[in-house]
Write an enzyme that holds these catalytic residues in place. Sequence first.
Site, PDB file in Angstrom:
ATOM      1  N   SER A 189      -0.946   2.386   6.409  1.00  0.00           N
ATOM      2  CA  SER A 189      -1.332   2.950   7.716  1.00  0.00           C
ATOM      3  C   SER A 189      -0.182   2.808   8.696  1.00  0.00           C
ATOM      4  O   SER A 189      -0.040   3.611   9.615  1.00  0.00           O
ATOM      5  CB  SER A 189      -2.534   2.199   8.304  1.00  0.00           C
ATOM      6  OG  SER A 189      -3.659   2.379   7.500  1.00  0.00           O
ATOM      7  N   TYR A 190       0.627   1.737   8.504  1.00  0.00           N
ATOM      8  CA  TYR A 190       1.702   1.418   9.447  1.00  0.00           C
ATOM      9  C   TYR A 190       3.034   1.461   8.695  1.00  0.00           C
ATOM     10  O   TYR A 190       3.219   0.719   7.717  1.00  0.00           O
ATOM     11  CB  TYR A 190       1.469   0.025  10.061  1.00  0.00           C
ATOM     12  CG  TYR A 190       0.132  -0.043  10.760  1.00  0.00           C
ATOM     13  CD1 TYR A 190      -0.031   0.451  12.045  1.00  0.00           C
ATOM     14  CD2 TYR A 190      -0.985  -0.560  10.103  1.00  0.00           C
ATOM     15  CE1 TYR A 190      -1.264   0.422  12.681  1.00  0.00           C
ATOM     16  CE2 TYR A 190      -2.229  -0.595  10.729  1.00  0.00           C
ATOM     17  CZ  TYR A 190      -2.354  -0.095  12.013  1.00  0.00           C
ATOM     18  OH  TYR A 190      -3.579  -0.112  12.628  1.00  0.00           O
ATOM     19  N   HIS A 246       0.845  -1.199   0.000  1.00  0.00           N
ATOM     20  CA  HIS A 246       0.000   0.000   0.000  1.00  0.00           C
ATOM     21  C   HIS A 246       0.879   1.247   0.000  1.00  0.00           C
ATOM     22  O   HIS A 246       1.896   1.301   0.688  1.00  0.00           O
ATOM     23  CB  HIS A 246      -0.848   0.063   1.284  1.00  0.00           C
ATOM     24  CG  HIS A 246      -2.108  -0.721   1.207  1.00  0.00           C
ATOM     25  ND1 HIS A 246      -2.741  -1.207   2.328  1.00  0.00           N
ATOM     26  CD2 HIS A 246      -2.876  -1.085   0.155  1.00  0.00           C
ATOM     27  CE1 HIS A 246      -3.844  -1.836   1.971  1.00  0.00           C
ATOM     28  NE2 HIS A 246      -3.942  -1.787   0.653  1.00  0.00           N
ATOM     29  N   LEU A 248       7.879  -1.756   6.680  1.00  0.00           N
ATOM     30  CA  LEU A 248       7.619  -2.392   5.379  1.00  0.00           C
ATOM     31  C   LEU A 248       6.895  -3.739   5.522  1.00  0.00           C
ATOM     32  O   LEU A 248       7.332  -4.601   6.283  1.00  0.00           O
ATOM     33  CB  LEU A 248       8.936  -2.587   4.617  1.00  0.00           C
ATOM     34  CG  LEU A 248       8.719  -2.940   3.139  1.00  0.00           C
ATOM     35  CD1 LEU A 248       8.190  -1.748   2.351  1.00  0.00           C
ATOM     36  CD2 LEU A 248      10.002  -3.465   2.520  1.00  0.00           C
ATOM     37  N   HIS A 249       5.789  -3.881   4.801  1.00  0.00           N
ATOM     38  CA  HIS A 249       5.045  -5.146   4.794  1.00  0.00           C
ATOM     39  C   HIS A 249       4.357  -5.313   3.452  1.00  0.00           C
ATOM     40  O   HIS A 249       4.117  -4.339   2.733  1.00  0.00           O
ATOM     41  CB  HIS A 249       4.026  -5.179   5.943  1.00  0.00           C
ATOM     42  CG  HIS A 249       3.041  -4.046   5.905  1.00  0.00           C
ATOM     43  ND1 HIS A 249       3.300  -2.810   6.464  1.00  0.00           N
ATOM     44  CD2 HIS A 249       1.812  -3.948   5.343  1.00  0.00           C
ATOM     45  CE1 HIS A 249       2.262  -2.012   6.269  1.00  0.00           C
ATOM     46  NE2 HIS A 249       1.350  -2.678   5.576  1.00  0.00           N
TER      47      HIS A 249
END
Length: 326
Positions: free
Chosen positions: A261-262, A257, A265-266
Amino acid sequence: MAAAAEERAAKRLKADSSTEAGGDDGDDGGANGGPALHSPVSGFKTERVLRESAREKTMFIHGKMDDQEAVVILEKTPIRQDTLAELLKTSTLNLEMKNDIYCTYHLHAPAHLNEIKTTVICPATEKHVKKYLHQETFLIEESGEDYRAITLPYISSQSFSVQWVYNILEKKAEADRIVFEDPDPNVGFLLLPDFKWDQKQLDNMYLIAITHRRDRKSLRDLTSEDLPLLRNIREKGQEAIQKRYGIPPSKLRVYLHYQPSYYHLHVHFTSLDYDAPGCGVERAHLLSDVIQNLQADPRYYSSRTLTFPLRADDTLLLKFKEAGKL
Ligand code: M7G
């Protein structure tokens, strides 16, 4: 999916779900949930409904729990094929109307086949409340310069805590939910169910891969140096999902994304058949495109203009307005 693989995956899901009564969806500072002994939402005092959808059968509620601000998310879970026979056999039916060959009923299912997935965020910040409040959105075009001058200072001071991410990486929370781990400090990651997925059926499968590296906030920080990390997440993530759930790479949507929102890194892994929230073109960047763009231009994501939506009440939107960018 081949029949044998589908059967294996269904058995696996069943075994998994039988070990996780109670759930542990919120950021609980480290504790995992056990069997439901008492309901933490029984004392919840509703203040207002932030958002609801009859089609998605969800409701986002703001209120107080033990005098603390809280957000509760209720979501009716999908009807499951593996419990269909039991549902039809053991439920009671009340006739609503009959006309020629057409009948409608109210079906009253036994409690265990009639779940509402419940997510509790407590204490919730003002930002959590805003995240779930229905709002008009506006598209922002952010150049690399805008990112450094406007967005970066803002997210450095205002973004959501990533304590829940560190709890996962340090095995203080959700350790029993890990699907795969590559422990390498540079290219390694943890793959586990996203808290949006109740793991009861594969149609809405949703996993996240969280990197062990803590120095990459988002897409903007990625350069060609990160290609080994990104390729590793794609290859090992796909392999682990195929092995665990029998879902081949051609049935997966793998993306990042921007904005997330966070800011740790994911990568999101969702079933291609699932219209996951946030998978639209204005926010989702396919991992395979990210890899190709970095191969073509090592500084692609630090220099290019990136487009993303912001909500009307987002302070970042105000910052862009103040800078005369909107
Ligand atoms: P994102 O792109 O930063 O933002 O994704 P989004 O929430 O606006 O999509 C973060 C992802 O992490 C989302 O898909 C969340 O549902 C998921 N997530 C958030 N929290 C607080 C947790 C958590 O505590 N556990 C797990 N497993 N997933 C979470």
